[in-house]
Design a protein around this motif. Structure first.
Motif, PDB file in Angstrom:
ATOM      1  N   ASP A 154       6.106  10.583  50.808  1.00 24.06           N
ATOM      2  CA  ASP A 154       4.647  10.513  50.919  1.00 24.06           C
ATOM      3  C   ASP A 154       4.040  10.001  49.616  1.00 24.06           C
ATOM      4  OD1 ASP A 154       2.390  11.402  52.831  1.00 24.06           O
ATOM      5  OD2 ASP A 154       1.764  12.252  50.913  1.00 24.06           O
ATOM      6  N   ASP A 155       4.571  10.469  48.473  1.00 19.89           N
ATOM      7  CA  ASP A 155       4.100  10.004  47.165  1.00 19.89           C
ATOM      8  C   ASP A 155       4.318   8.509  47.004  1.00 19.89           C
ATOM      9  OD1 ASP A 155       3.474  12.620  46.604  1.00 19.89           O
ATOM     10  OD2 ASP A 155       5.133  12.945  45.214  1.00 19.89           O
ATOM     11  N   TYR A 156       5.486   8.051  47.424  1.00 21.48           N
ATOM     12  CA  TYR A 156       5.817   6.628  47.328  1.00 21.48           C
ATOM     13  C   TYR A 156       4.871   5.802  48.210  1.00 21.48           C
ATOM     14  CZ  TYR A 156       8.446   2.267  47.944  1.00 21.48           C
ATOM     15  OH  TYR A 156       8.809   0.939  48.000  1.00 21.48           O
ATOM     16  N   MET A 157       4.705   6.254  49.446  1.00 21.80           N
ATOM     17  CA  MET A 157       3.890   5.487  50.395  1.00 21.80           C
ATOM     18  C   MET A 157       2.417   5.466  49.982  1.00 21.80           C
ATOM     19  SD  MET A 157       6.118   4.416  52.559  1.00 21.80           S
ATOM     20  CE  MET A 157       5.347   3.954  54.100  1.00 21.80           C
ATOM     21  N   ASN A 158       1.959   6.518  49.330  1.00 19.51           N
ATOM     22  CA  ASN A 158       0.567   6.573  48.885  1.00 19.51           C
ATOM     23  C   ASN A 158       0.233   5.421  47.944  1.00 19.51           C
ATOM     24  OD1 ASN A 158      -1.669   7.592  46.878  1.00 19.51           O
ATOM     25  ND2 ASN A 158      -1.860   8.885  48.694  1.00 19.51           N
ATOM     26  N   LEU A 159       1.209   5.004  47.162  1.00 20.27           N
ATOM     27  CA  LEU A 159       0.982   3.932  46.193  1.00 20.27           C
ATOM     28  C   LEU A 159       1.491   2.573  46.672  1.00 20.27           C
ATOM     29  CD1 LEU A 159       2.037   5.854  42.953  1.00 20.27           C
ATOM     30  CD2 LEU A 159      -0.284   5.484  43.817  1.00 20.27           C
ATOM     31  N   GLN A 160       2.191   2.544  47.809  1.00 20.91           N
ATOM     32  CA  GLN A 160       2.835   1.299  48.226  1.00 20.91           C
ATOM     33  C   GLN A 160       2.533   0.857  49.656  1.00 20.91           C
ATOM     34  OE1 GLN A 160       5.634  -0.696  46.117  1.00 20.91           O
ATOM     35  NE2 GLN A 160       3.734  -0.006  45.170  1.00 20.91           N
ATOM     36  N   SER A 161       1.989   1.739  50.473  1.00 22.02           N
ATOM     37  CA  SER A 161       1.849   1.441  51.895  1.00 22.02           C
ATOM     38  C   SER A 161       0.421   1.049  52.266  1.00 22.02           C
ATOM     39  CB  SER A 161       2.272   2.656  52.727  1.00 22.02           C
ATOM     40  OG  SER A 161       1.901   2.502  54.080  1.00 22.02           O
TER      41      SER A 161
ATOM     42  N   ASP B 168      -3.834   8.935  45.305  1.00 18.19           N
ATOM     43  CA  ASP B 168      -3.286   9.877  44.328  1.00 18.19           C
ATOM     44  C   ASP B 168      -3.796   9.594  42.917  1.00 18.19           C
ATOM     45  OD1 ASP B 168      -1.934  11.275  46.241  1.00 18.19           O
ATOM     46  OD2 ASP B 168       0.056  10.484  45.752  1.00 18.19           O
ATOM     47  N   LEU B 169      -4.032   8.333  42.603  1.00 17.11           N
ATOM     48  CA  LEU B 169      -4.576   7.982  41.289  1.00 17.11           C
ATOM     49  C   LEU B 169      -6.033   8.430  41.174  1.00 17.11           C
ATOM     50  CD1 LEU B 169      -3.039   4.412  40.808  1.00 17.11           C
ATOM     51  CD2 LEU B 169      -2.359   6.528  39.641  1.00 17.11           C
ATOM     52  N   SER B 170      -6.778   8.281  42.261  1.00 17.49           N
ATOM     53  CA  SER B 170      -8.180   8.731  42.253  1.00 17.49           C
ATOM     54  C   SER B 170      -8.275  10.245  42.090  1.00 17.49           C
ATOM     55  CB  SER B 170      -8.887   8.308  43.543  1.00 17.49           C
ATOM     56  OG  SER B 170      -8.916   6.906  43.662  1.00 17.49           O
ATOM     57  N   GLU B 171      -7.282  10.953  42.608  1.00 22.54           N
ATOM     58  CA  GLU B 171      -7.277  12.414  42.521  1.00 22.54           C
ATOM     59  C   GLU B 171      -6.680  12.910  41.206  1.00 22.54           C
ATOM     60  OE1 GLU B 171      -5.184  13.735  45.969  1.00 22.54           O
ATOM     61  OE2 GLU B 171      -6.657  12.899  47.374  1.00 22.54           O
ATOM     62  N   GLY B 172      -6.130  11.990  40.387  1.00 22.89           N
ATOM     63  CA  GLY B 172      -5.500  12.393  39.133  1.00 22.89           C
ATOM     64  C   GLY B 172      -4.213  13.163  39.340  1.00 22.89           C
ATOM     65  N   LYS B 173      -3.515  12.877  40.429  1.00 16.10           N
ATOM     66  CA  LYS B 173      -2.356  13.672  40.840  1.00 16.10           C
ATOM     67  C   LYS B 173      -1.074  13.202  40.158  1.00 16.10           C
ATOM     68  CE  LYS B 173      -2.301  15.034  45.025  1.00 16.10           C
ATOM     69  NZ  LYS B 173      -2.232  15.122  46.506  1.00 16.10           N
ATOM     70  N   PHE B 174      -0.263  14.161  39.744  1.00 14.34           N
ATOM     71  CA  PHE B 174       1.050  13.856  39.186  1.00 14.34           C
ATOM     72  C   PHE B 174       2.061  13.797  40.331  1.00 14.34           C
ATOM     73  CE2 PHE B 174      -1.125  15.544  35.443  1.00 14.34           C
ATOM     74  CZ  PHE B 174      -0.748  14.623  34.474  1.00 14.34           C
ATOM     75  N   SER B 175       2.105  12.666  41.011  1.00 15.38           N
ATOM     76  CA  SER B 175       3.067  12.487  42.093  1.00 15.38           C
ATOM     77  C   SER B 175       4.421  12.072  41.518  1.00 15.38           C
ATOM     78  CB  SER B 175       2.555  11.432  43.085  1.00 15.38           C
ATOM     79  OG  SER B 175       2.553  10.150  42.485  1.00 15.38           O
TER      80      SER B 175
ATOM     81  N   ASP C  39      -8.769  18.501  46.502  1.00 16.49           N
ATOM     82  CA  ASP C  39      -8.455  17.163  45.985  1.00 16.49           C
ATOM     83  C   ASP C  39      -9.671  16.234  45.951  1.00 16.49           C
ATOM     84  OD1 ASP C  39      -5.845  17.979  45.749  1.00 16.49           O
ATOM     85  OD2 ASP C  39      -5.184  17.067  47.630  1.00 16.49           O
ATOM     86  N   ASP C  40     -10.807  16.712  46.447  1.00 16.32           N
ATOM     87  CA  ASP C  40     -12.013  15.880  46.569  1.00 16.32           C
ATOM     88  C   ASP C  40     -11.695  14.583  47.309  1.00 16.32           C
ATOM     89  OD1 ASP C  40     -14.688  15.266  46.271  1.00 16.32           O
ATOM     90  OD2 ASP C  40     -14.410  14.242  44.355  1.00 16.32           O
ATOM     91  N   SER C  41     -10.934  14.719  48.401  1.00 15.47           N
ATOM     92  CA  SER C  41     -10.537  13.550  49.195  1.00 15.47           C
ATOM     93  C   SER C  41     -11.736  12.994  49.962  1.00 15.47           C
ATOM     94  CB  SER C  41      -9.428  13.928  50.177  1.00 15.47           C
ATOM     95  OG  SER C  41      -8.283  14.378  49.504  1.00 15.47           O
ATOM     96  N   GLN C  42     -11.621  11.731  50.332  1.00 15.78           N
ATOM     97  CA  GLN C  42     -12.664  11.069  51.106  1.00 15.78           C
ATOM     98  C   GLN C  42     -12.250  10.859  52.561  1.00 15.78           C
ATOM     99  OE1 GLN C  42     -15.717  10.405  49.631  1.00 15.78           O
ATOM    100  NE2 GLN C  42     -14.770  11.522  47.922  1.00 15.78           N
TER     101      GLN C  42
END
Length: 352
Positions: free
Chosen positions: A244-251, A263-270, A86-89
């Motif tokens: 987890d998908d919800y919290m990634n964009l809201q928490s 998830d947006l930086s990773e281009g992920k289809f959550s 995911d090329d996470s940081q």
């Protein structure tokens, strides 16, 4: 040239019983990326789930400890690989392991940890009876019973047999990698999956490690050996990932631990993103943002606002979570109740 002489009889040094020259210092060095990530533990939900299911299954203490170690090794090993893919940081609020130790060493360590898990798994295998001679008066062939000791004395109605546990783990690891493979494929080819495809992927990927834990416990259980806990396990896995998908964009807590809307930086289809795209397929805003994999907040804030206000994707996600939570609680009750598992459901419940 003095050192050349030591190779004169090199073959003889390789013959006979040999002891490994592998040292504890080398082992420690090899495991550094793994020890780095485990020194900063996460939510420990999987450990708590194992403890909760054991209220039903009553796995012997020593076997439960082995299962915890196997699942811990596989879980943290997979996180090392996930962060690379995911090329996470950030992971758990600190830099990911491969940013410190490099990609090659981190991959090798993760693969090594998988084999350590299989080595641990051997402790769960039933003891095999040795073949023994039988008296000549017997009508038998002359060979004793060499079947696993548990086969004749164990629970005959056990859903998951306590033999071939390697195959159980291998099957679920294959499922996990299939799910991860589809997730990566959709991301890298910029193809939005259907909602059903997404849920199937989550069942394979997120549910894989949970099923390993529960299946191993079912194989070693001393009570409720004829009860199938896998549907509940799958439901918990899907609920956990969508949450987890919800919290990634809201928490804000997720922002601290993994970065803002990672998830947006990773281009992920959550899950919320899939809903937002499918709700208005003619509008390509989200697809274009995913293609750019934004690192700065501007595009991320715009996309989150779009998902919240235009497609109502967060409302939809919350509604799905509530339905899954309600079904999970009903299944727990049907299976006889489990206060620890109910407490986990309470903790995972998303209140707005």
């Amino acid at each position: 040239m003095a050192n050349v002489d030591k190779y004169d009889n090199f073959l003889s040094t390789l013959q006979g019983a040999s002891s490994s020259s592998w040292t504890e210092a080398q082992e420690s060095s090899l495991l550094e990326p793994y020890n780095y990530i485990t020194a900063n533990p996460g939510k420990e939900i999987r450990g708590k789930l194992i403890e909760s299911f054991n209220l039903w299954l009553n796995v012997p203490k020593e076997k439960l400890a082995v299962i915890n170690r196997v699942v811990g090794l596989l879980h943290n090993g997979s996180l090392l690989i996930d962060d690379i893919e995911d090329d996470s940081q950030l992971r758990r609020g600190i830099p990911v392991a491969h940013k410190i130790y490099g990609v090659p060493q981190t991959i090798n360590t993760a693969n090594y940890v998988y084999f350590l898990a299989y080595q641990e798994l051997s402790a769960l295998r039933p003891t095999v009876r040795r073949r023994a001679p039988i008296s000549s008066s017997s009508s038998d062939s002359g060979l004793g019973d060499d079947s696993p000791a548990g086969e004749k004395t164990d629970f005959p109605d056990r859903i998951i047999p306590n033999s071939d546990l390697d195959l159980v783990v291998t099957g679920e690891l294959m499922s996990l990698h299939r799910g991860q493979g589809m997730d990566i494929l959709w991301r890298d080819t910029l193809r939005c999956p259907s909602e059903d495809e997404y849920v199937d992927m989550v069942k394979a990927k997120t549910g894989g490690l949970l099923r390993i834990a529960v299946k191993l416990m079912m194989a070693c259980a001393t009570t409720n050996t004829n009860v199938d806990y896998i549907p509940l396990t799958d439901l918990i896995g899907v609920h956990f990932q969508i949450r987890d998908d919800y919290m990634n964009l809201q928490s804000s807590q997720y922002t601290d631990n993994k970065g803002f809307a990672e998830d947006l930086s990773e281009g992920k289809f959550s899950f919320p993103i899939v809903h937002g795209i499918l709700e208005q397929p003619e509008n390509r805003q989200i697809m274009n943002v995913l293609q750019k994999r934004p690192k700065t907040p501007t595009l991320k804030h715009h996309t989150i606002n779009y998902l919240r206000d235009t497609t109502k994707s967060f409302d939809y996600t919350l509604a799905v979570l509530k339905k899954l939570e309600r079904q999970g609680r009903a299944e727990i009750a049907r299976l006889g109740g489990n206060p620890m598992l109910s407490a986990i459901m309470d903790k995972l419940s998303v209140d707005v």
